[in-house]
Structure formats: structure tokens, C-alpha cells
Design a protein around this motif. Structure first.
Motif, PDB file in Angstrom:
ATOM      1  N   ALA A 145       0.829  -1.205   0.000  1.00 46.87           N
ATOM      2  CA  ALA A 145       0.000   0.000   0.000  1.00 46.87           C
ATOM      3  C   ALA A 145       0.866   1.258   0.000  1.00 46.87           C
ATOM      4  CB  ALA A 145      -0.937   0.002   1.204  1.00 46.87           C
ATOM      5  N   VAL A 146       2.025   1.203   0.630  1.00 46.45           N
ATOM      6  CA  VAL A 146       2.895   2.378   0.686  1.00 46.45           C
ATOM      7  C   VAL A 146       4.017   2.340  -0.344  1.00 46.45           C
ATOM      8  CG1 VAL A 146       2.375   2.838   3.103  1.00 46.45           C
ATOM      9  CG2 VAL A 146       4.359   1.442   2.529  1.00 46.45           C
ATOM     10  N   MET A 147       4.228   1.181  -0.973  1.00 43.88           N
ATOM     11  CA  MET A 147       5.226   1.053  -2.030  1.00 43.88           C
ATOM     12  C   MET A 147       4.671   0.104  -3.093  1.00 43.88           C
ATOM     13  SD  MET A 147       9.295   0.104  -1.668  1.00 43.88           S
ATOM     14  CE  MET A 147       9.726   1.537  -0.709  1.00 43.88           C
ATOM     15  N   PRO A 148       3.669   0.576  -3.858  1.00 43.78           N
ATOM     16  CA  PRO A 148       2.965  -0.315  -4.786  1.00 43.78           C
ATOM     17  C   PRO A 148       3.819  -0.869  -5.924  1.00 43.78           C
ATOM     18  CG  PRO A 148       2.118   1.937  -4.938  1.00 43.78           C
ATOM     19  CD  PRO A 148       3.111   1.919  -3.832  1.00 43.78           C
ATOM     20  N   GLU A 149       4.912  -0.202  -6.264  1.00 40.21           N
ATOM     21  CA  GLU A 149       5.755  -0.682  -7.359  1.00 40.21           C
ATOM     22  C   GLU A 149       6.743  -1.763  -6.919  1.00 40.21           C
ATOM     23  OE1 GLU A 149       8.004   2.430  -5.242  1.00 40.21           O
ATOM     24  OE2 GLU A 149       5.946   2.298  -5.904  1.00 40.21           O
ATOM     25  N   ALA A 150       6.707  -2.127  -5.637  1.00 41.67           N
ATOM     26  CA  ALA A 150       7.636  -3.121  -5.097  1.00 41.67           C
ATOM     27  C   ALA A 150       7.383  -4.496  -5.697  1.00 41.67           C
ATOM     28  CB  ALA A 150       7.497  -3.186  -3.584  1.00 41.67           C
ATOM     29  N   GLU A 151       8.453  -5.261  -5.800  1.00 37.84           N
ATOM     30  CA  GLU A 151       8.360  -6.622  -6.311  1.00 37.84           C
ATOM     31  C   GLU A 151       8.213  -7.633  -5.173  1.00 37.84           C
ATOM     32  OE1 GLU A 151      11.551  -7.405  -9.099  1.00 37.84           O
ATOM     33  OE2 GLU A 151      11.286  -5.430  -9.989  1.00 37.84           O
ATOM     34  N   ASN A 152       9.042  -7.472  -4.143  1.00 39.31           N
ATOM     35  CA  ASN A 152       9.009  -8.395  -3.006  1.00 39.31           C
ATOM     36  C   ASN A 152       9.713  -7.728  -1.826  1.00 39.31           C
ATOM     37  OD1 ASN A 152       8.425 -10.672  -1.568  1.00 39.31           O
ATOM     38  ND2 ASN A 152       9.731 -12.050  -2.733  1.00 39.31           N
ATOM     39  N   PHE A 153       9.482  -8.271  -0.636  1.00 39.56           N
ATOM     40  CA  PHE A 153      10.071  -7.697   0.569  1.00 39.56           C
ATOM     41  C   PHE A 153      10.788  -8.770   1.376  1.00 39.56           C
ATOM     42  CE2 PHE A 153       6.485  -4.910  -0.373  1.00 39.56           C
ATOM     43  CZ  PHE A 153       7.087  -3.666  -0.306  1.00 39.56           C
ATOM     44  N   GLU A 154      11.788  -8.306   2.110  1.00 39.24           N
ATOM     45  CA  GLU A 154      12.528  -9.167   3.026  1.00 39.24           C
ATOM     46  C   GLU A 154      12.652  -8.401   4.343  1.00 39.24           C
ATOM     47  OE1 GLU A 154      17.189 -10.599   3.467  1.00 39.24           O
ATOM     48  OE2 GLU A 154      16.512  -9.678   1.613  1.00 39.24           O
ATOM     49  N   GLU A 155      12.238  -9.026   5.439  1.00 40.15           N
ATOM     50  CA  GLU A 155      12.348  -8.344   6.722  1.00 40.15           C
ATOM     51  C   GLU A 155      13.806  -8.307   7.152  1.00 40.15           C
ATOM     52  OE1 GLU A 155      10.650  -8.162  11.268  1.00 40.15           O
ATOM     53  OE2 GLU A 155       9.797  -9.650   9.903  1.00 40.15           O
ATOM     54  N   VAL A 156      14.277  -7.118   7.555  1.00 41.98           N
ATOM     55  CA  VAL A 156      15.683  -6.941   7.931  1.00 41.98           C
ATOM     56  C   VAL A 156      15.838  -6.408   9.354  1.00 41.98           C
ATOM     57  CG1 VAL A 156      16.488  -6.641   5.550  1.00 41.98           C
ATOM     58  CG2 VAL A 156      15.772  -4.636   6.877  1.00 41.98           C
ATOM     59  N   THR A 157      14.757  -6.347  10.113  1.00 45.22           N
ATOM     60  CA  THR A 157      14.784  -5.757  11.452  1.00 45.22           C
ATOM     61  C   THR A 157      15.876  -6.363  12.322  1.00 45.22           C
ATOM     62  OG1 THR A 157      12.386  -5.587  11.225  1.00 45.22           O
ATOM     63  CG2 THR A 157      13.308  -5.071  13.375  1.00 45.22           C
ATOM     64  N   SER A 158      16.004  -7.675  12.313  1.00 44.37           N
ATOM     65  CA  SER A 158      16.953  -8.353  13.201  1.00 44.37           C
ATOM     66  C   SER A 158      18.412  -8.064  12.839  1.00 44.37           C
ATOM     67  CB  SER A 158      16.703  -9.857  13.199  1.00 44.37           C
ATOM     68  OG  SER A 158      16.915 -10.382  11.909  1.00 44.37           O
ATOM     69  N   THR A 159      18.672  -7.565  11.640  1.00 44.09           N
ATOM     70  CA  THR A 159      20.047  -7.273  11.227  1.00 44.09           C
ATOM     71  C   THR A 159      20.448  -5.833  11.538  1.00 44.09           C
ATOM     72  OG1 THR A 159      19.426  -6.569   8.990  1.00 44.09           O
ATOM     73  CG2 THR A 159      19.826  -8.934   9.330  1.00 44.09           C
ATOM     74  N   GLU A 179      12.967  -3.692   0.221  1.00 45.23           N
ATOM     75  CA  GLU A 179      12.383  -4.070  -1.063  1.00 45.23           C
ATOM     76  C   GLU A 179      13.506  -4.752  -1.837  1.00 45.23           C
ATOM     77  OE1 GLU A 179      10.890  -4.512  -4.842  1.00 45.23           O
ATOM     78  OE2 GLU A 179      12.631  -3.266  -4.474  1.00 45.23           O
ATOM     79  N   THR A 180      13.281  -5.966  -2.303  1.00 47.79           N
ATOM     80  CA  THR A 180      14.364  -6.814  -2.802  1.00 47.79           C
ATOM     81  C   THR A 180      14.991  -6.360  -4.116  1.00 47.79           C
ATOM     82  OG1 THR A 180      12.746  -8.299  -3.808  1.00 47.79           O
ATOM     83  CG2 THR A 180      13.531  -8.868  -1.594  1.00 47.79           C
ATOM     84  N   SER A 181      14.335  -5.497  -4.873  1.00 45.36           N
ATOM     85  CA  SER A 181      14.942  -5.044  -6.134  1.00 45.36           C
ATOM     86  C   SER A 181      15.621  -3.677  -5.987  1.00 45.36           C
ATOM     87  CB  SER A 181      13.892  -5.011  -7.255  1.00 45.36           C
ATOM     88  OG  SER A 181      12.932  -3.993  -7.003  1.00 45.36           O
ATOM     89  N   GLY A 182      15.731  -3.185  -4.727  1.00 41.91           N
ATOM     90  CA  GLY A 182      16.460  -1.948  -4.476  1.00 41.91           C
ATOM     91  C   GLY A 182      15.632  -0.682  -4.528  1.00 41.91           C
ATOM     92  N   LYS A 183      14.321  -0.804  -4.454  1.00 36.54           N
ATOM     93  CA  LYS A 183      13.466   0.392  -4.518  1.00 36.54           C
ATOM     94  C   LYS A 183      13.397   1.153  -3.202  1.00 36.54           C
ATOM     95  CE  LYS A 183      10.586  -1.060  -8.381  1.00 36.54           C
ATOM     96  NZ  LYS A 183      10.997  -2.394  -8.711  1.00 36.54           N
ATOM     97  N   GLY A 184      13.857   0.550  -2.110  1.00 34.36           N
ATOM     98  CA  GLY A 184      13.849   1.244  -0.831  1.00 34.36           C
ATOM     99  C   GLY A 184      13.483   0.344   0.333  1.00 34.36           C
ATOM    100  N   TYR A 185      12.877   0.946   1.349  1.00 29.31           N
ATOM    101  CA  TYR A 185      12.537   0.247   2.587  1.00 29.31           C
ATOM    102  C   TYR A 185      11.123   0.620   3.017  1.00 29.31           C
ATOM    103  CZ  TYR A 185      17.479  -0.732   2.792  1.00 29.31           C
ATOM    104  OH  TYR A 185      18.737  -1.174   2.481  1.00 29.31           O
ATOM    105  N   VAL A 186      10.519  -0.266   3.758  1.00 30.75           N
ATOM    106  CA  VAL A 186       9.229   0.015   4.377  1.00 30.75           C
ATOM    107  C   VAL A 186       9.398  -0.186   5.878  1.00 30.75           C
ATOM    108  CG1 VAL A 186       6.827  -0.713   4.618  1.00 30.75           C
ATOM    109  CG2 VAL A 186       7.867  -0.602   2.353  1.00 30.75           C
ATOM    110  N   VAL A 187       8.901   0.781   6.637  1.00 32.01           N
ATOM    111  CA  VAL A 187       9.002   0.753   8.090  1.00 32.01           C
ATOM    112  C   VAL A 187       7.602   0.683   8.679  1.00 32.01           C
ATOM    113  CG1 VAL A 187       9.782   1.998  10.152  1.00 32.01           C
ATOM    114  CG2 VAL A 187      11.106   2.149   8.022  1.00 32.01           C
ATOM    115  N   ARG A 188       7.406  -0.246   9.598  1.00 35.56           N
ATOM    116  CA  ARG A 188       6.166  -0.300  10.386  1.00 35.56           C
ATOM    117  C   ARG A 188       6.519   0.217  11.765  1.00 35.56           C
ATOM    118  NH1 ARG A 188       3.236  -4.680  11.399  1.00 35.56           N
ATOM    119  NH2 ARG A 188       1.475  -3.293  11.456  1.00 35.56           N
ATOM    120  N   ALA A 189       5.772   1.225  12.223  1.00 29.91           N
ATOM    121  CA  ALA A 189       6.102   1.866  13.497  1.00 29.91           C
ATOM    122  C   ALA A 189       4.851   2.050  14.344  1.00 29.91           C
ATOM    123  CB  ALA A 189       6.769   3.214  13.233  1.00 29.91           C
ATOM    124  N   LYS A 190       5.077   2.354  15.624  1.00 25.66           N
ATOM    125  CA  LYS A 190       3.963   2.611  16.538  1.00 25.66           C
ATOM    126  C   LYS A 190       4.326   3.806  17.412  1.00 25.66           C
ATOM    127  CE  LYS A 190       5.663  -0.593  19.995  1.00 25.66           C
ATOM    128  NZ  LYS A 190       5.466  -1.784  20.740  1.00 25.66           N
TER     129      LYS A 190
END
Length: 178
Positions: free
Chosen positions: A49-63, A77-88
Motif C-alpha cells: 500500500a505504501v510502495m505499490p511498485e515493489a516486487e518483493n520484501f525481506e524483513e531486515v529488522t533483526s540485522t 524491497e528486494t529489487s532496491g526500490k527502498g525500505y518500508v518501516v512499520r512503526a507505533k
């Protein structure tokens, strides 16, 4: 009832159970990848919803080093389009945290913002999250909402925490503060 009739009845029932078991195994074999793909799609729906052109995602929080409590998860975003952050964020007047999802493009600017959970009685307006789109980590043009000062400050601070986490881990450059 004779024994031959009983054996035939039991044999027929066993055949029916065996056929049904094989059919269920085959159905599970066919539908398992479809179900897994649908579950993956549901997990990534807020991210897309926030990065509709994305191909796939990989969670990197633990790294990542120094993840603040306000950051729920970070996805690359696995093809290098950026990052998505979920926050509270929790404001002084809120009993439940607000949750938001935002995308940061490869250029270091917020490309999408979505308010996922907001239970406050006074709404800071649907337009407020949209003011973050196009901003870099300086958030120069984001204004706090009068009447919802604590909520809008908490929201902004959670976004800043996410942006600063990306900067601290060398995943993006800092914005220019004016």
C-alpha cells in the motif's frame, strides 16, 4: 449376518476411507502453495500500500543495530526500490498505540504513508499522514496539527525514529535540515 457379508462391508468402508484420504492428500498438495502465496500477500498488503511498485520484501529488522521501541519492523524491497518501516506511537492522551506503515524510496524520501491503527477520539485528519509523502528525514514541511498536538507529535516522532534507524544503519542518507 454372516461373516462373509461383514468382511465385504468392512472392505468397502476401508476402500472408501482410503480413496477419501488420497483425495484429501492430493487436494492439500495442490492448494498448499496457493494458500501460502495468499498468506504472503496478506502479510505484505500494508507494505504494498505504501510502495505499490515493489516486487518483493525481506524483513531486515533483526540485522539492524539500535532498533527503537517505536519501530515494529523494517522491510527491504528486494529489487532496491527502498525500505518500508512499520512503526507505533503512543501519545500522552492515548491508551492504545497508533500504528503506521511508511515507505522510503531509494532517494531517501517517503514515498507512501498509511495509518494502520488509530483509536483516538479526536482525529488529526486524513490529510496529516499524507503531508509526510515526499519528505526526507528532515521532515521540513510537516506541520503539527493544532488540537491534536500530542498525537501528531507522537506520530511524527515515530516516523523520525524509523528514518533515523535507516540513517544510523547506513541504509539511506540524512535529509538536509533547513
Amino acid at each position: 449376518m454372516n461373516i462373509k457379508h461383514l468382511i465385504n462391508t468392512v472392505a468397502i468402508l476401508l476402500c472408501i476411507v482410503a480413496i477419501f484420504g488420497v483425495a484429501m492428500f492430493g487436494l492439500n498438495f495442490i492448494t498448499e502453495p496457493i494458500i501460502a502465496e495468499n498468506n504472503k500477500g496478506a502479510e505484505f498488503a500494508p507494505l504494498l500500500a505504501v510502495m505499490p511498485e515493489a516486487e518483493n520484501f525481506e524483513e531486515v529488522t533483526s540485522t539492524l543495530a539500535g532498533v527503537p521501541e517505536s519501530v515494529i519492523a523494517v522491510y527491504k524491497e528486494t529489487s532496491g526500490k527502498g525500505y518500508v518501516v512499520r512503526a507505533k506511537a503512543t501519545s500522552q492522551y492515548s491508551k492504545d498505540p497508533m500504528e503506521m506503515t511508511f515507505g522510503v524510496g531509494a532517494d531517501g524520501k517517503i514515498c507512501g504513508m498509511q495509518l494502520d491503527v488509530y483509536t483516538e477520539s479526536k482525529d488529526f485528519g486524513a490529510g496529516f499522514p499524507g503531508t509526510f509523502v515526499g519528505q526526507d528525514s528532515a521532515l521540513a514541511d510537516v506541520q503539527i496539527v493544532a488540537g491534536c498536538t500530542y498525537s501528531s507529535v507522537a506520530f511524527r516522532d515515530a516516523v523520525l525514529d524509523g528514518m533515523n534507524l535507516l540513517i544510523a544503519n547506513d541504509l539511506m542518507a540524512a535529509g538536509v535540515k533547513s
